[in-house]
Design a protein around this motif. Structure first.
Motif, PDB file in Angstrom:
ATOM      1  N   SER A 102       0.863  -1.099   0.018  1.00 16.30           N
ATOM      2  CA  SER A 102      -0.100  -0.052  -0.030  1.00 16.30           C
ATOM      3  C   SER A 102       0.872   1.160   0.073  1.00 16.30           C
ATOM      4  CB  SER A 102      -1.029   0.089   1.319  1.00 16.30           C
ATOM      5  OG  SER A 102      -0.162   0.360   2.341  1.00 16.30           O
ATOM      6  N   LYS A 118      -5.537   4.881  -4.190  1.00 17.84           N
ATOM      7  CA  LYS A 118      -6.368   3.864  -4.992  1.00 17.84           C
ATOM      8  C   LYS A 118      -6.347   4.404  -6.175  1.00 17.84           C
ATOM      9  CE  LYS A 118     -10.808   5.981  -3.988  1.00 17.84           C
ATOM     10  NZ  LYS A 118     -12.229   5.897  -3.485  1.00 17.84           N
ATOM     11  N   GLY A 133      -8.271   5.507  -0.310  1.00 19.59           N
ATOM     12  CA  GLY A 133      -8.206   3.775  -0.394  1.00 19.59           C
ATOM     13  C   GLY A 133      -8.016   3.343   0.969  1.00 19.59           C
ATOM     14  N   GLU A 139      -8.508  -1.992  -5.391  1.00 19.44           N
ATOM     15  CA  GLU A 139      -8.015  -0.646  -5.719  1.00 19.44           C
ATOM     16  C   GLU A 139      -6.852   0.002  -5.018  1.00 19.44           C
ATOM     17  OE1 GLU A 139     -11.461  -0.398  -2.715  1.00 19.44           O
ATOM     18  OE2 GLU A 139     -10.797  -1.942  -4.127  1.00 19.44           O
ATOM     19  N   SER A 140      -6.415  -0.582  -4.072  1.00 17.31           N
ATOM     20  CA  SER A 140      -5.364   0.130  -3.330  1.00 17.31           C
ATOM     21  C   SER A 140      -4.028  -0.864  -3.366  1.00 17.31           C
ATOM     22  CB  SER A 140      -5.688   0.426  -1.999  1.00 17.31           C
ATOM     23  OG  SER A 140      -6.647   1.244  -1.827  1.00 17.31           O
TER      24      SER A 140
END
Length: 214
Positions: A102, A118, A133, A139-140
């Motif tokens: 991340s 994200k 996000g 999505e992240s």
């Protein structure tokens, strides 16, 4: 938000396919001073090639719009804002190549939301990167891979890998990752998004003194 790609079409995403969820590569990622990239430590994300703009930052497309967009500073001497990179699947101090991560901006968010990056789809179906996000979600989900654009200079490509995080992790044999680079709009503002244009980056510690890795 009207965004157009320079020189190439968004339909031609460069991707890599791996034969397992995690690459067998165990190479760690290094910062610009040669130290290992550490979990939880803020770094500026800067372009390898000088003369192509400054570091990555957060900005608004227009007043009061949330979440914030990830953009590139227009001037070389502007480092942007620091980002924290954390491994997703393993509790390791060092960030490793091709492992899911991340990326979180280490700044106060005026939107009072998450600073984790994200990938979103705009009204023009252009996939751009914003804040807002959540950790360990498709999505992240990003990764770093080594870029050899300039041999002898260690640099990396950020990639978006939605199938490496979240509930579907490990359900497939092939993993497709998309390059993250710079997309310019009609006003010349540089947004971060999915593009087939390579964007090699380096990581510079935001501390006054170099962070020494183990």
């Amino acid at each position: 938000m009207k965004i157009t790609l320079c020189l190439v079409s968004l339909n031609l995403f460069i991707f890599i396919t791996t034969h397992s969820l995690l690459s067998t590569a165990s190479d760690v990622i290094y910062d610009s001073t040669g130290n290992k990239l550490l979990k939880g430590v803020p770094y500026y994300i800067l372009p390898l090639l000088r003369g192509t703009g400054g570091g990555l930052t957060l900005s608004r497309a227009s007043k009061d719009v949330c979440p914030l967009d990830v953009t590139q500073e227009p001037f070389d001497l502007s480092n942007g804002v620091p980002f924290i990179i954390n491994p997703v699947l393993f509790d390791q101090n060092n960030v490793r190549a091709a492992y899911p991560i991340s990326i979180e901006a280490d700044v106060a968010d005026p939107c009072r939301g998450s600073n984790i990056l994200k990938v979103v789809t705009s009204e023009d179906v252009v996939k751009t990167v914003t804040a807002g996000g959540q950790f360990d979600t498709p999505e992240s989900c990003f990764q770093l891979v080594e870029n050899d654009m300039m041999p002898g200079l260690r640099s990396y490509q950020i990639q978006y890998c939605p199938s490496k995080c979240g509930a579907n992790t490990g359900t497939g044999t092939d993993v497709i990752c998309y390059n993250v680079g710079i997309i310019s709009n009609s006003d010349g503002k540089r947004f971060v998004g999915l593009t087939d244009v390579m964007f090699p980056v380096v990581f510079e510690s935001s501390f006054a003194k170099t962070v020494q890795s183990e």
